[in-house]
Design a protein around this motif. Structure first.
Motif, PDB file in Angstrom:
ATOM      1  N   LEU A 285      46.175  15.150 -51.061  1.00  0.00           N
ATOM      2  CA  LEU A 285      46.077  14.322 -50.561  1.00  0.00           C
ATOM      3  C   LEU A 285      46.999  14.725 -49.107  1.00  0.00           C
ATOM      4  CD1 LEU A 285      45.064  12.067 -48.678  1.00  0.00           C
ATOM      5  CD2 LEU A 285      46.524  11.281 -49.778  1.00  0.00           C
ATOM      6  N   SER A 286      48.337  15.445 -49.097  1.00  0.00           N
ATOM      7  CA  SER A 286      49.032  15.711 -47.869  1.00  0.00           C
ATOM      8  C   SER A 286      48.372  17.185 -47.470  1.00  0.00           C
ATOM      9  CB  SER A 286      50.116  16.203 -48.171  1.00  0.00           C
ATOM     10  OG  SER A 286      50.915  14.440 -48.721  1.00  0.00           O
ATOM     11  N   ALA A 287      48.438  17.698 -48.003  1.00  0.00           N
ATOM     12  CA  ALA A 287      47.987  19.167 -47.814  1.00  0.00           C
ATOM     13  C   ALA A 287      46.076  19.236 -47.317  1.00  0.00           C
ATOM     14  CB  ALA A 287      47.457  19.759 -49.204  1.00  0.00           C
ATOM     15  N   GLU A 288      45.606  18.216 -47.729  1.00  0.00           N
ATOM     16  CA  GLU A 288      44.094  18.076 -47.073  1.00  0.00           C
ATOM     17  C   GLU A 288      44.200  17.416 -45.824  1.00  0.00           C
ATOM     18  OE1 GLU A 288      42.047  15.890 -50.407  1.00  0.00           O
ATOM     19  OE2 GLU A 288      41.553  17.614 -51.669  1.00  0.00           O
ATOM     20  N   GLU A 289      45.000  16.466 -45.721  1.00  0.00           N
ATOM     21  CA  GLU A 289      45.255  16.298 -43.639  1.00  0.00           C
ATOM     22  C   GLU A 289      45.966  16.886 -43.689  1.00  0.00           C
ATOM     23  OE1 GLU A 289      47.861  12.559 -44.746  1.00  0.00           O
ATOM     24  OE2 GLU A 289      45.998  11.244 -44.940  1.00  0.00           O
ATOM     25  N   ALA A 290      46.396  17.603 -43.771  1.00  0.00           N
ATOM     26  CA  ALA A 290      46.612  18.747 -42.844  1.00  0.00           C
ATOM     27  C   ALA A 290      45.889  19.752 -42.407  1.00  0.00           C
ATOM     28  CB  ALA A 290      47.752  19.921 -43.217  1.00  0.00           C
ATOM     29  N   GLN A 291      44.995  20.237 -43.790  1.00  0.00           N
ATOM     30  CA  GLN A 291      44.008  21.303 -43.343  1.00  0.00           C
ATOM     31  C   GLN A 291      43.214  20.806 -42.448  1.00  0.00           C
ATOM     32  OE1 GLN A 291      42.850  22.583 -47.421  1.00  0.00           O
ATOM     33  NE2 GLN A 291      44.731  23.169 -47.486  1.00  0.00           N
ATOM     34  N   ASN A 292      42.408  18.933 -42.130  1.00  0.00           N
ATOM     35  CA  ASN A 292      41.896  18.415 -41.673  1.00  0.00           C
ATOM     36  C   ASN A 292      41.501  18.146 -40.845  1.00  0.00           C
ATOM     37  OD1 ASN A 292      40.212  18.336 -44.193  1.00  0.00           O
ATOM     38  ND2 ASN A 292      40.346  16.756 -45.097  1.00  0.00           N
ATOM     39  N   ASN A 293      43.628  18.142 -40.089  1.00  0.00           N
ATOM     40  CA  ASN A 293      44.310  17.422 -38.445  1.00  0.00           C
ATOM     41  C   ASN A 293      44.508  18.788 -38.598  1.00  0.00           C
ATOM     42  OD1 ASN A 293      42.728  14.497 -38.170  1.00  0.00           O
ATOM     43  ND2 ASN A 293      43.999  15.100 -40.454  1.00  0.00           N
ATOM     44  N   PRO A 294      44.446  20.200 -38.218  1.00  0.00           N
ATOM     45  CA  PRO A 294      45.805  21.050 -38.169  1.00  0.00           C
ATOM     46  C   PRO A 294      45.776  21.343 -36.922  1.00  0.00           C
ATOM     47  CG  PRO A 294      42.893  21.739 -37.526  1.00  0.00           C
ATOM     48  CD  PRO A 294      43.160  20.504 -38.106  1.00  0.00           C
ATOM     49  N   VAL A 295      47.473  20.876 -37.314  1.00  0.00           N
ATOM     50  CA  VAL A 295      49.115  21.123 -35.955  1.00  0.00           C
ATOM     51  C   VAL A 295      48.644  22.554 -35.615  1.00  0.00           C
ATOM     52  CG1 VAL A 295      50.067  19.726 -35.392  1.00  0.00           C
ATOM     53  CG2 VAL A 295      48.850  18.550 -36.744  1.00  0.00           C
ATOM     54  N   SER A 296      49.064  22.875 -34.092  1.00  0.00           N
ATOM     55  CA  SER A 296      49.553  23.992 -34.075  1.00  0.00           C
ATOM     56  C   SER A 296      51.205  23.545 -34.185  1.00  0.00           C
ATOM     57  CB  SER A 296      49.338  24.183 -32.599  1.00  0.00           C
ATOM     58  OG  SER A 296      50.159  23.333 -31.648  1.00  0.00           O
ATOM     59  N   PHE A 297      51.514  25.547 -34.180  1.00  0.00           N
ATOM     60  CA  PHE A 297      53.110  25.543 -34.584  1.00  0.00           C
ATOM     61  C   PHE A 297      54.183  24.810 -33.104  1.00  0.00           C
ATOM     62  CE2 PHE A 297      57.102  27.826 -34.066  1.00  0.00           C
ATOM     63  CZ  PHE A 297      57.846  27.384 -35.673  1.00  0.00           C
ATOM     64  N   VAL A 298      53.184  24.668 -32.209  1.00  0.00           N
ATOM     65  CA  VAL A 298      53.856  24.033 -30.658  1.00  0.00           C
ATOM     66  C   VAL A 298      54.008  22.725 -31.115  1.00  0.00           C
ATOM     67  CG1 VAL A 298      54.916  23.755 -28.197  1.00  0.00           C
ATOM     68  CG2 VAL A 298      53.616  26.114 -29.835  1.00  0.00           C
ATOM     69  N   SER A 299      53.058  22.598 -31.375  1.00  0.00           N
ATOM     70  CA  SER A 299      53.079  20.763 -30.943  1.00  0.00           C
ATOM     71  C   SER A 299      53.900  19.593 -32.895  1.00  0.00           C
ATOM     72  CB  SER A 299      50.958  20.285 -31.383  1.00  0.00           C
ATOM     73  OG  SER A 299      50.816  20.852 -31.282  1.00  0.00           O
ATOM     74  N   ALA A 300      53.701  20.826 -33.846  1.00  0.00           N
ATOM     75  CA  ALA A 300      54.259  20.449 -35.346  1.00  0.00           C
ATOM     76  C   ALA A 300      55.887  20.666 -34.617  1.00  0.00           C
ATOM     77  CB  ALA A 300      54.024  20.864 -36.233  1.00  0.00           C
ATOM     78  N   ILE A 301      56.189  21.255 -34.147  1.00  0.00           N
ATOM     79  CA  ILE A 301      57.882  21.637 -34.231  1.00  0.00           C
ATOM     80  C   ILE A 301      58.168  20.770 -32.785  1.00  0.00           C
ATOM     81  CG2 ILE A 301      57.996  23.198 -32.178  1.00  0.00           C
ATOM     82  CD1 ILE A 301      59.564  23.594 -35.283  1.00  0.00           C
ATOM     83  N   THR A 302      57.422  20.461 -32.050  1.00  0.00           N
ATOM     84  CA  THR A 302      57.675  19.345 -30.676  1.00  0.00           C
ATOM     85  C   THR A 302      57.463  18.418 -31.051  1.00  0.00           C
ATOM     86  OG1 THR A 302      55.333  19.615 -29.649  1.00  0.00           O
ATOM     87  CG2 THR A 302      57.318  21.332 -29.036  1.00  0.00           C
ATOM     88  N   LYS A 303      57.278  17.308 -32.197  1.00  0.00           N
ATOM     89  CA  LYS A 303      56.919  16.263 -32.826  1.00  0.00           C
ATOM     90  C   LYS A 303      58.439  15.225 -32.654  1.00  0.00           C
ATOM     91  CE  LYS A 303      54.596  16.543 -36.786  1.00  0.00           C
ATOM     92  NZ  LYS A 303      54.234  16.216 -37.742  1.00  0.00           N
ATOM     93  N   LYS A 304      58.445  13.975 -31.886  1.00  0.00           N
ATOM     94  CA  LYS A 304      59.866  13.230 -31.972  1.00  0.00           C
ATOM     95  C   LYS A 304      60.393  13.034 -33.144  1.00  0.00           C
ATOM     96  CE  LYS A 304      58.865   8.593 -32.164  1.00  0.00           C
ATOM     97  NZ  LYS A 304      58.603   7.460 -32.068  1.00  0.00           N
ATOM     98  N   THR A 305      60.093  13.392 -34.631  1.00  0.00           N
ATOM     99  CA  THR A 305      60.420  13.427 -35.745  1.00  0.00           C
ATOM    100  C   THR A 305      61.127  15.372 -35.891  1.00  0.00           C
ATOM    101  OG1 THR A 305      58.458  13.262 -36.291  1.00  0.00           O
ATOM    102  CG2 THR A 305      59.405  11.386 -36.496  1.00  0.00           C
ATOM    103  N   SER A 306      60.394  16.010 -35.344  1.00  0.00           N
ATOM    104  CA  SER A 306      60.415  17.338 -35.575  1.00  0.00           C
ATOM    105  C   SER A 306      61.798  17.519 -34.931  1.00  0.00           C
ATOM    106  CB  SER A 306      59.257  18.326 -35.287  1.00  0.00           C
ATOM    107  OG  SER A 306      58.168  18.276 -36.421  1.00  0.00           O
ATOM    108  N   ILE A 307      61.615  17.156 -33.762  1.00  0.00           N
ATOM    109  CA  ILE A 307      63.039  17.594 -32.344  1.00  0.00           C
ATOM    110  C   ILE A 307      64.361  16.860 -33.029  1.00  0.00           C
ATOM    111  CG2 ILE A 307      63.758  17.304 -30.720  1.00  0.00           C
ATOM    112  CD1 ILE A 307      61.228  16.845 -29.467  1.00  0.00           C
ATOM    113  N   LYS A 308      64.022  15.965 -33.532  1.00  0.00           N
ATOM    114  CA  LYS A 308      65.518  14.827 -34.622  1.00  0.00           C
ATOM    115  C   LYS A 308      65.943  15.885 -35.323  1.00  0.00           C
ATOM    116  CE  LYS A 308      67.627  10.710 -34.882  1.00  0.00           C
ATOM    117  NZ  LYS A 308      66.810   9.002 -35.408  1.00  0.00           N
ATOM    118  N   ALA A 309      64.621  16.330 -35.724  1.00  0.00           N
ATOM    119  CA  ALA A 309      65.250  16.762 -37.502  1.00  0.00           C
ATOM    120  C   ALA A 309      66.178  18.404 -36.999  1.00  0.00           C
ATOM    121  CB  ALA A 309      64.097  16.877 -38.199  1.00  0.00           C
ATOM    122  N   ILE A 310      65.471  19.076 -36.262  1.00  0.00           N
ATOM    123  CA  ILE A 310      66.096  19.458 -35.725  1.00  0.00           C
ATOM    124  C   ILE A 310      67.881  19.783 -34.928  1.00  0.00           C
ATOM    125  CG2 ILE A 310      65.680  22.046 -34.460  1.00  0.00           C
ATOM    126  CD1 ILE A 310      63.202  21.463 -34.159  1.00  0.00           C
TER     127      ILE A 310
END
Length: 527
Positions: A285-310
């Motif tokens: 389900l997680s993989a399908e959601e990622a495929q159906n709603n593709p997110v660019s690498f830039v968008s994935a890395i700039t999400k607020k949760t990603s920024i805090k994790a980094i």
């Protein structure tokens, strides 16, 4: 009755099935009312930001744990090889730089010996980023098995080297292989582990690093360089034989749409009595959601949760290397001497290695009970106090002289501070920074964050080890330790206010702790 799961689409009245309804009993008369009740419950759960799959699915204590422990230990045999690479220079470089060196048929100067010892940091830093791309392309298991080749080649160059250039080349290649393991092994163990033991398995990486270092200290000090090199060459080969029979990461297999292989991997890791289909459906389900709603690498890395994790992952690597651990290790012999101990330098380093292994093993036992945050806070506080005490001792020693009454009265202080510092580091700042990328990051950025954090760690390690002696000369040993104490005080404050507790939490729960809400996650996933 049928247990109903729904995905929230819009308002609480608009829901579509999340997973197929699961037959529970034949009492069909109550189906409508019970499903309606569950629908309302699911709406409230979504508002709380808790994944329905995680709440209803098999979690925590279900499933066999032994296969996961075996797989993690097999993977971290690569870390054992990396540990021998790190510890190699301590017993060997001193031997081969002596004028009467008979281990190699050529002379090695102290400057050349310094490069032979430290060049592994550059090799490790260079590989960390590209290896993240490789393991996302061909898988965690194949990547680690592939690393046997450079590891073996590097050790062969070191063993049969006929020039300084061959030794430096061999060390550089082993550094590349060891640095790659520092990215791939933590990623693999975090992805095969259930939430309840993820911290324990993650700490095995640092545990095996310390075992490898202790092996190098003990064996390298009392055998010939040639025999020691041969033994180090065999370790990655043994790793390959053992790890060959371990499964690939189920998460990676699902992302690559190899669902049958993912199911077999889950059965190997969880046992036949575990509901692998439910966990597999969750991963799909997680993989399908990622495929159906593709997110660019830039968008994935700039999400607020990603920024805090980094920020958290990078900061922990910085604090780890600037904690003063290398300064303490470098001063081991002088600290033992200051305490009045007549122990040879080789025995002193072995004692430190034993302390590291024991403390790291204790950390692996308690990290999923006490939590990452508590251990990091304890580690930072104790290391700060110990560095302060060491700074006081060395400052008094340089000011009043080694034989002054005040220095002689504090003979016990450096040895106690050294021991407590090593224990505190091994409990917290040794193992935990390496596992945090696996804890905090979604799979779409995990390889990038883990690899770049590893690059940062190795570059800092090279910088600290190559500048410590000059810094020590410029401002004094006491002041250097006070500087490290100040850095750990800042680290304590950072951990207290920024780092969440990830013990026993699923990835979805951790994302909410990093600032995401159910609405935020839906929006961000569709960017």
């Amino acid at each position: 009755m049928r247990s109903c799961l729904f995905r929230k689409r819009g308002s609480d009245d608009e829901r579509e099935p999340l997973l197929p309804a699961i037959p529970v009993s034949e009492s069909s008369s109550n189906t409508g009312n019970e499903c309606a009740s569950e629908t309302n419950t699911n709406g409230r759960m979504a508002n709380l930001g808790v994944s329905q799959t995680e709440l209803v699915g098999p979690r925590g204590d279900s499933g066999r744990k032994l296969p996961q422990y075996i797989a993690a230990l097999a993977a971290t045999l690569g870390a054992l090889a990396a540990g021998t690479m790190l510890g190699w220079s301590s017993p060997v470089v001193f031997k081969i730089t002596q004028p009467n060196n008979t281990d190699y048929n050529f002379d090695i100067s102290e400057t050349e010996g310094s490069w032979i010892g430290s060049v592994i940091n550059l090799g490790a830093a260079a590989i960390c980023f590209p290896i993240g791309l490789v393991m996302d392309a061909i898988g965690r298991k194949k990547t680690m098995l592939f690393l046997i080749l450079p590891f073996t080649l590097g050790w062969l160059l070191i063993t049969f080297g006929t020039s300084v250039g061959m030794l430096i080349g061999g060390r550089l290649i082993t550094g590349i292989a060891g640095g790659a393991f520092c990215v791939t092994a933590p990623a693999y163990t975090s992805e095969i582990a259930q939430d309840s033991i993820r911290g324990t398995l993650g700490s095995y990486f640092q545990l095996m690093i310390t075992v490898g270092i202790l092996f190098a200290y003990a064996v390298g000090s009392y055998t010939s360089v040639f025999l020691f090199n041969i033994l180090c060459t065999l370790i990655p080969i043994v790793f390959g034989i053992v790890f060959f029979f371990m499964p690939e990461s189920p998460k990676f297999l699902v992302v690559k749409n190899r669902n049958d292989e993912a199911r077999e991997a889950l059965i190997k890791l969880r046992g036949t009595n575990y509901d692998v289909d439910y966990e597999l459906d969750s991963l799909k389900l997680s993989a399908e959601e990622a495929q159906n709603n593709p997110v660019s690498f830039v968008s994935a890395i700039t999400k607020k949760t990603s920024i805090k994790a980094i920020i958290i992952c990078y900061a922990l690597m910085i604090f780890q290397q600037l904690s003063g651990i290398n300064a303490v290790i470098f001063n081991t012999s002088s600290i033992f001497a200051a305490a009045g101990a007549t122990i040879p330098a080789a025995i002193a380093t072995i004692i430190i290695g034993v302390i590291q292994v024991i403390a790291t093993f204790v950390s692996s036992l308690v990290v999923d009970k006490l939590g990452r945050r508590i251990l990091l806070l304890f580690s930072a506080l104790v290391m700060c106090l110990c560095s302060t005490a060491l700074g006081v001792f060395f400052f008094l020693q340089s000011t009043h002289g080694e034989n002054s009454d005040i220095v002689q009265s504090l003979f016990w202080l450096p040895l106690l501070s050294l021991s407590l510092f090593i224990i505190a580091f091994s409990l917290g700042f040794g193992p935990i920074p390496w596992m945090m990328a696996g804890d905090l990051c979604n799979i779409d950025i995990k390889a990038f964050v883990g690899s770049t954090a590893g690059t940062l760690n190795w570059l800092l390690s090279f910088t600290v080890t190559s500048t410590f002696l000059a810094l020590n000369t410029a401002i004094g040993s006491g002041q250097v330790f006070w500087m490290f104490a100040g850095i750990m005080l800042i680290g304590f404050v950072f951990i207290f206010f920024v780092i969440p507790e990830t013990k026993g939490k699923s990835l979805q729960e951790i994302q909410v702790m990093l600032g995401a809400t159910p609405q935020d996650r839906n929006v961000e996933d569709k960017k």
